[in-house]
Design a protein around this motif. Sequence first.
Motif, PDB file in Angstrom:
ATOM      1  N   ASN A 293      81.492 -68.060 -59.448  1.00 39.92           N
ATOM      2  CA  ASN A 293      81.476 -67.668 -60.858  1.00 39.92           C
ATOM      3  C   ASN A 293      80.144 -67.054 -61.301  1.00 39.92           C
ATOM      4  OD1 ASN A 293      84.111 -68.484 -61.238  1.00 39.92           O
ATOM      5  ND2 ASN A 293      83.558 -70.571 -61.830  1.00 39.92           N
ATOM      6  N   GLY A 294      79.388 -66.512 -60.349  1.00 45.65           N
ATOM      7  CA  GLY A 294      78.099 -65.904 -60.676  1.00 45.65           C
ATOM      8  C   GLY A 294      78.258 -64.705 -61.601  1.00 45.65           C
ATOM      9  N   PRO A 295      77.183 -64.374 -62.352  1.00 51.00           N
ATOM     10  CA  PRO A 295      77.260 -63.243 -63.287  1.00 51.00           C
ATOM     11  C   PRO A 295      77.606 -61.926 -62.609  1.00 51.00           C
ATOM     12  CG  PRO A 295      75.046 -64.261 -63.318  1.00 51.00           C
ATOM     13  CD  PRO A 295      75.879 -65.053 -62.362  1.00 51.00           C
ATOM     14  N   SER A 296      77.358 -61.823 -61.313  1.00 52.76           N
ATOM     15  CA  SER A 296      77.601 -60.557 -60.600  1.00 52.76           C
ATOM     16  C   SER A 296      79.068 -60.133 -60.634  1.00 52.76           C
ATOM     17  CB  SER A 296      77.134 -60.670 -59.149  1.00 52.76           C
ATOM     18  OG  SER A 296      77.828 -61.714 -58.489  1.00 52.76           O
ATOM     19  N   ILE A 297      80.007 -61.064 -60.781  1.00 54.00           N
ATOM     20  CA  ILE A 297      81.419 -60.633 -60.751  1.00 54.00           C
ATOM     21  C   ILE A 297      81.786 -59.812 -61.986  1.00 54.00           C
ATOM     22  CG2 ILE A 297      82.282 -62.409 -59.152  1.00 54.00           C
ATOM     23  CD1 ILE A 297      83.442 -63.907 -61.573  1.00 54.00           C
ATOM     24  N   LYS A 298      80.917 -59.831 -63.001  1.00 58.88           N
ATOM     25  CA  LYS A 298      81.190 -58.967 -64.162  1.00 58.88           C
ATOM     26  C   LYS A 298      81.105 -57.494 -63.774  1.00 58.88           C
ATOM     27  CE  LYS A 298      78.253 -60.805 -67.192  1.00 58.88           C
ATOM     28  NZ  LYS A 298      77.599 -61.326 -68.406  1.00 58.88           N
ATOM     29  N   ARG A 299      80.403 -57.221 -62.673  1.00 56.54           N
ATOM     30  CA  ARG A 299      80.242 -55.830 -62.217  1.00 56.54           C
ATOM     31  C   ARG A 299      81.281 -55.444 -61.168  1.00 56.54           C
ATOM     32  NH1 ARG A 299      74.968 -58.041 -62.159  1.00 56.54           N
ATOM     33  NH2 ARG A 299      74.855 -58.118 -59.868  1.00 56.54           N
ATOM     34  N   GLN A 300      82.243 -56.334 -60.918  1.00 63.06           N
ATOM     35  CA  GLN A 300      83.250 -56.062 -59.888  1.00 63.06           C
ATOM     36  C   GLN A 300      84.651 -56.195 -60.486  1.00 63.06           C
ATOM     37  OE1 GLN A 300      81.467 -59.082 -57.249  1.00 63.06           O
ATOM     38  NE2 GLN A 300      81.108 -57.487 -55.740  1.00 63.06           N
TER      39      GLN A 300
ATOM     40  N   LEU B  58      70.326 -71.208 -60.777  1.00 62.33           N
ATOM     41  CA  LEU B  58      69.366 -72.149 -61.353  1.00 62.33           C
ATOM     42  C   LEU B  58      68.144 -71.404 -61.896  1.00 62.33           C
ATOM     43  CD1 LEU B  58      68.420 -75.016 -61.983  1.00 62.33           C
ATOM     44  CD2 LEU B  58      67.521 -75.146 -59.656  1.00 62.33           C
ATOM     45  N   CYS B  59      67.740 -70.363 -61.180  1.00 62.80           N
ATOM     46  CA  CYS B  59      66.591 -69.564 -61.644  1.00 62.80           C
ATOM     47  C   CYS B  59      66.912 -68.908 -62.983  1.00 62.80           C
ATOM     48  CB  CYS B  59      66.243 -68.500 -60.609  1.00 62.80           C
ATOM     49  SG  CYS B  59      66.028 -69.168 -58.950  1.00 62.80           S
ATOM     50  N   TYR B  60      68.146 -68.414 -63.102  1.00 67.23           N
ATOM     51  CA  TYR B  60      68.574 -67.846 -64.392  1.00 67.23           C
ATOM     52  C   TYR B  60      68.507 -68.912 -65.486  1.00 67.23           C
ATOM     53  CZ  TYR B  60      70.593 -63.720 -62.021  1.00 67.23           C
ATOM     54  OH  TYR B  60      70.777 -62.585 -61.296  1.00 67.23           O
ATOM     55  N   GLU B  61      69.013 -70.093 -65.154  1.00 71.78           N
ATOM     56  CA  GLU B  61      69.020 -71.185 -66.137  1.00 71.78           C
ATOM     57  C   GLU B  61      67.602 -71.492 -66.635  1.00 71.78           C
ATOM     58  OE1 GLU B  61      70.760 -75.041 -65.173  1.00 71.78           O
ATOM     59  OE2 GLU B  61      72.577 -74.004 -64.529  1.00 71.78           O
TER      60      GLU B  61
ATOM     61  N   TYR C  23      80.644 -66.262 -67.430  1.00 72.08           N
ATOM     62  CA  TYR C  23      81.061 -66.586 -68.800  1.00 72.08           C
ATOM     63  C   TYR C  23      79.884 -67.073 -69.654  1.00 72.08           C
ATOM     64  CZ  TYR C  23      81.161 -71.021 -66.290  1.00 72.08           C
ATOM     65  OH  TYR C  23      80.827 -72.090 -65.485  1.00 72.08           O
ATOM     66  N   GLY C  24      78.688 -67.004 -69.123  1.00 72.76           N
ATOM     67  CA  GLY C  24      77.514 -67.475 -69.852  1.00 72.76           C
ATOM     68  C   GLY C  24      76.885 -68.658 -69.143  1.00 72.76           C
ATOM     69  N   ARG C  25      76.687 -69.755 -69.887  1.00 71.19           N
ATOM     70  CA  ARG C  25      76.079 -70.950 -69.293  1.00 71.19           C
ATOM     71  C   ARG C  25      77.008 -72.138 -69.447  1.00 71.19           C
ATOM     72  NH1 ARG C  25      70.412 -70.316 -72.410  1.00 71.19           N
ATOM     73  NH2 ARG C  25      70.813 -68.090 -72.638  1.00 71.19           N
ATOM     74  N   ASN C  26      76.849 -73.121 -68.574  1.00 72.04           N
ATOM     75  CA  ASN C  26      77.638 -74.343 -68.721  1.00 72.04           C
ATOM     76  C   ASN C  26      77.112 -75.122 -69.920  1.00 72.04           C
ATOM     77  OD1 ASN C  26      79.336 -73.901 -66.581  1.00 72.04           O
ATOM     78  ND2 ASN C  26      78.078 -75.018 -65.111  1.00 72.04           N
ATOM     79  N   PRO C  27      77.978 -75.356 -70.922  1.00 74.03           N
ATOM     80  CA  PRO C  27      77.498 -76.016 -72.140  1.00 74.03           C
ATOM     81  C   PRO C  27      76.866 -77.384 -71.876  1.00 74.03           C
ATOM     82  CG  PRO C  27      79.907 -75.786 -72.131  1.00 74.03           C
ATOM     83  CD  PRO C  27      79.391 -74.976 -71.002  1.00 74.03           C
ATOM     84  N   GLU C  28      77.370 -78.095 -70.848  1.00 76.83           N
ATOM     85  CA  GLU C  28      76.829 -79.441 -70.597  1.00 76.83           C
ATOM     86  C   GLU C  28      75.375 -79.421 -70.146  1.00 76.83           C
ATOM     87  OE1 GLU C  28      79.052 -78.200 -66.808  1.00 76.83           O
ATOM     88  OE2 GLU C  28      79.438 -78.128 -68.972  1.00 76.83           O
ATOM     89  N   ASN C  29      74.886 -78.244 -69.704  1.00 79.39           N
ATOM     90  CA  ASN C  29      73.499 -78.172 -69.234  1.00 79.39           C
ATOM     91  C   ASN C  29      72.480 -78.211 -70.372  1.00 79.39           C
ATOM     92  OD1 ASN C  29      74.593 -78.009 -66.752  1.00 79.39           O
ATOM     93  ND2 ASN C  29      74.028 -75.896 -66.331  1.00 79.39           N
ATOM     94  N   LYS C  30      72.962 -78.046 -71.590  1.00 80.55           N
ATOM     95  CA  LYS C  30      72.036 -78.067 -72.733  1.00 80.55           C
ATOM     96  C   LYS C  30      71.348 -79.423 -72.891  1.00 80.55           C
ATOM     97  CE  LYS C  30      74.052 -74.462 -75.662  1.00 80.55           C
ATOM     98  NZ  LYS C  30      75.379 -74.201 -75.075  1.00 80.55           N
ATOM     99  N   THR C  31      71.968 -80.455 -72.353  1.00 82.66           N
ATOM    100  CA  THR C  31      71.419 -81.806 -72.531  1.00 82.66           C
ATOM    101  C   THR C  31      70.439 -82.187 -71.406  1.00 82.66           C
ATOM    102  OG1 THR C  31      73.285 -82.727 -71.320  1.00 82.66           O
ATOM    103  CG2 THR C  31      73.492 -82.589 -73.713  1.00 82.66           C
ATOM    104  N   LYS C  32      70.183 -81.271 -70.485  1.00 86.74           N
ATOM    105  CA  LYS C  32      69.328 -81.611 -69.339  1.00 86.74           C
ATOM    106  C   LYS C  32      67.878 -81.831 -69.755  1.00 86.74           C
ATOM    107  CE  LYS C  32      71.813 -79.659 -65.446  1.00 86.74           C
ATOM    108  NZ  LYS C  32      71.784 -78.662 -64.369  1.00 86.74           N
TER     109      LYS C  32
END
Length: 251
Positions: free
Chosen positions: A29-36, A170-173, A182-191
């Motif tokens: 599900n990496g952002p790269s699939i938006k270009r494919q 993770l580097c993007y995060e 689709y953006g970011r995993n919402p649950e990661n906001k609490t990290k």
Amino acid sequence: SGGSKGHGLSKNIELKDRHKGRRAFIVGNGPSIKRQDLKLLKNEISFFVNRAFVHEDYAIIKPTYHIVIDPKMATGEWPLTFLDETAGKNPDVIFLLNGLWYNLPQFQKYKKKYKIYWLCQNLFFQSYFRGKVDLTTIGVGGAVVEQGILAAIYMGVKDVFFLGVDGNGLCYELIQKDSHFYGRNPENKTKDFRAIYKDLTMMSNSLRRWEMIGKYCVKKGVNLVNLTDGGIMDFCTRMNYEEILDVKRVH
């Protein structure tokens, strides 16, 4: 062993060599699939993962398999309705789910409702690939896309293509950029801060496992090919996604 039966693994023998000699696509599900153009995967053997059902073309592609093994689904952090949403867009989908959930009460109704096979692989390095990939036993594994690759190998797939594995999510995060299409995993906001160094360790282990999978494929005569647009996964052959799917680009 009795443990294997408790995870529903004996049924996985049905998957053995199911796609012998064929090719398959495992899609991260990496952002790269938006270009494919993922619609090209319609009618191919494909494995999609996790939140992929939110992709705008999911219902057109109708992936063959959909894998969810993340503990978040058992804890309720990811709702079980993910399964319903997936099947709603893809009624013939075959789920590959975490075997540790096999006896959990909340999954029982899904067993009756959907076609599910259960995977029980550990995220450990012990005796990595000393033997063979065998989905009927508890074996070594990896994160969700790696599980797709191992499942494809067990199913006899000869050419295993993967895409959407940028390897640097993770580097993007860490710099507040999108880590998924689709953006970011919402649950990661609490990290918190501690989560960062744990995640870095996991990323390091993950890259090491990928290298091992690459070596294993060479040993077993499986053609593992990276079709990701960009990213850091330069441990195996890279090819162009459109060329593999024989798409003539219109200039």
